[in-house]
Design a protein around this motif. Structure first.
Motif, PDB file in Angstrom:
ATOM      1  N   ALA A 313      28.762  85.929  61.169  1.00 32.93           N
ATOM      2  CA  ALA A 313      28.448  87.154  61.912  1.00 32.93           C
ATOM      3  C   ALA A 313      27.797  88.191  60.998  1.00 32.93           C
ATOM      4  O   ALA A 313      26.959  88.986  61.425  1.00 32.93           O
ATOM      5  N   ASP A 316      24.398  85.112  58.970  1.00 38.80           N
ATOM      6  CA  ASP A 316      23.456  84.316  59.771  1.00 38.80           C
ATOM      7  C   ASP A 316      22.932  85.091  60.978  1.00 38.80           C
ATOM      8  O   ASP A 316      21.745  85.042  61.285  1.00 38.80           O
ATOM      9  N   TYR A 317      23.844  85.779  61.668  1.00 44.00           N
ATOM     10  CA  TYR A 317      23.412  86.486  62.874  1.00 44.00           C
ATOM     11  C   TYR A 317      22.306  87.500  62.562  1.00 44.00           C
ATOM     12  O   TYR A 317      21.262  87.496  63.227  1.00 44.00           O
ATOM     13  N   PRO A 318      22.465  88.352  61.526  1.00 41.15           N
ATOM     14  CA  PRO A 318      21.366  89.281  61.201  1.00 41.15           C
ATOM     15  C   PRO A 318      20.078  88.560  60.781  1.00 41.15           C
ATOM     16  O   PRO A 318      18.988  89.049  61.037  1.00 41.15           O
TER      17      PRO A 318
END
Lengths: 331, 331
Positions: A313, A316-318
């Motif tokens: 979170a 990887d998400y950004p």
């Protein structure tokens, strides 16, 4: 070798064929492996018994297909809201997953398995109606397997488990009106777009699906150390190949589905995903209570999975958001 | 073998050691590989020359370190807003990347290389001030390498290329006040948190960083077919291992950085990322004009990269968002 797939299942049959080729190459021709498709010697869900009993020497399959015999095996393949492909390698190779698999596979199934092959991010599935709220799942007759099948039942869908090669005819006959199997490459090869209109992301039920090579454990024990190393490295080399195979062909197949077949791509709303995550969490915790093996496996898996999701979170998400911004800006 | 890393660089030195071990295992002890760290035989950036000229037989390094000699090699390692780990495997194994690398490596460098090892998603870097707009980069003295270094210069930072093992002392001495190297595991092992306060996501400059095993091409040509297969499969097996190694230890290291070292985690704002993407796109297109090799490489890379980003925005981005929703809901 017996596969749980037809010869022409892209991205899955190729793992078995590559493993067979690599074993032959690394043994300088001393070991040869003949690959049989699902239905040739045994059916897709029967490959584990066939190898455990010595009818065949080895298999390639999804551990999810052990659902009827020992469902916790799915921790070694796929879990809803679970690990991505490289995180699964992380848990198997470094987090104790391989050792946790060895024990029940030997004691319950007479097998020795190596994780091998990863589809990567899957899709949520194919539908003939839009999914705007949980209520839209009610009454849908959907092919959905394992943990996800139980989650879908709890949110009101009628979920049935059908072997991969029978899904198309089930859609055709109207026995089901929605399905999930995998992702753009395999799904388009199966022609699901011919009987459904909407293709939904994201594959909450299979963030990744790991396959495995399994050997009869008596055969395994009788191999020399060098032969064991050949099997291990052939599986890991085939794993690398397959990790690249899916993203290459998936991306091309998705373009074809959208541009040539007019498939409409959709994403589940946030509140639907949150509800599916909460129900998944309950179903996975219940599965963990199957036996002592599964309790130990779940404790290890859950510890790393929670750490991985916290990390992902943040990291990887950004990054995927940044790449989307770049793509949207044409950069 | 010469590495571009110290013996104790986590996640990088282990690739070289694993490759050496796997070659020995697969050749049943007939081939042994002695691993030398950066600085023992040659420096980190000199491993390519050492192997090309036959002083050493093989290396493990990042192709980015060829920047001073033939910068387009970075397409085989990392490109800003480029491919993730499995997409890099996709392009190298299935998209023609390996063949496109073979030609210039043989003709310009006297090398034969295999992609081997992937850090996965990196971080944007370590800073002593918050980055709320592009203006905040102005005047920063930052260790930043390759394409990203040029991008940082164009947005006003003072970017310098420093070998990995010298970054800590450069921060300590005040020669630089910001740095990027990799991700939580390697960065924390280097102690960057001792001299900086904020750790920024996402690693736009290294969505992934691929390493490579390189052999002297004359040595390669003289290997038997079986020995060549051993090298190829040892590299691919070590690649699988490393793909799991980073996400396992990165996730644990990030917890330690936040919980024990009080590192403050931040994410670049969207408009900063979009501007970095636009500048990156220009710098990458300019790099592509280096020579005929790079023009051909870029055309292939760009075609797949754009397809992959289109796919990833539809499939991966929603999946990582779904996992974040699950994590935020405690599910």
């Amino acid at each position: 070798m017996v596969m749980a797939w037809p010869h022409n299942f892209p991205g899955l049959a190729s793992i078995a064929y590559n493993f067979a080729q690599y074993v032959e190459e690394l043994s300088d021709g001393a070991i040869t492996v003949k690959v049989n498709a699902a239905g040739e010697l045994v059916g897709a869900f029967e490959v584990f018994d066939a190898v455990g009993q010595g009818t065949a020497d080895c298999y390639h399959a999804s551990p999810m297909f052990l659902a009827g015999k020992w469902q916790p095996a799915t921790f070694f393949g796929l879990v809803s809201f679970g690990l991505n492909a490289v995180e699964h390698c992380a848990w198997m190779y470094f987090g104790g997953g391989e050792e946790l698999q060895d024990k029940p596979y030997r004691e319950l199934l007479n097998l020795k398995a190596f994780t091998c092959g990863h589809t990567g991010t899957q899709m949520a599935g194919w539908f003939n109606k839009e999914i705007n709220s949980l209520d839209d799942f009610k009454g849908i007759k959907m092919r959905s397997s394992g943990i996800a099948g139980e989650v879908m039942r709890r949110v009101g869908a009628s979920a049935v488990m059908i072997p991969p090669q029978e899904i198309f005819t089930s859609l055709q006959s109207g026995a089901i009106d929605a399905t999930e199997l995998c992702c753009a490459w395999l799904d388009s090869a199966n022609g699901f777009h011919q009987y459904t209109k909407y293709y939904y992301a994201p594959g909450w039920q299979e963030v990744n699906s790991a396959g495995e090579i399994g050997l009869n454990v008596d055969l395994w024990d009788d191999l020399s150390d060098h032969e064991k190393l050949i099997m291990r490295h052939a599986a890991k080399s085939a794993n690398s190949t397959n990790l690249g195979e899916w993203p290459y062909y998936n991306a091309k197949a998705m373009d074809t589905l959208r541009d040539e077949h007019g498939v409409e791509l959709r994403t589940y709303p946030d509140d639907v995903l949150t509800a599916l995550a909460q129900t998944s969490s309950e179903v996975v915790a219940e599965l963990a209570e199957t036996d002592d093996y599964s309790r130990e496996i779940y404790a290890s898996w859950k510890d790393y999975r929670d750490t991985a999701l916290r990390y992902s979170a943040l990291v990887d998400y950004p990054m995927y958001r940044a790449r989307k911004l770049a793509f949207d800006a044409g950069a």
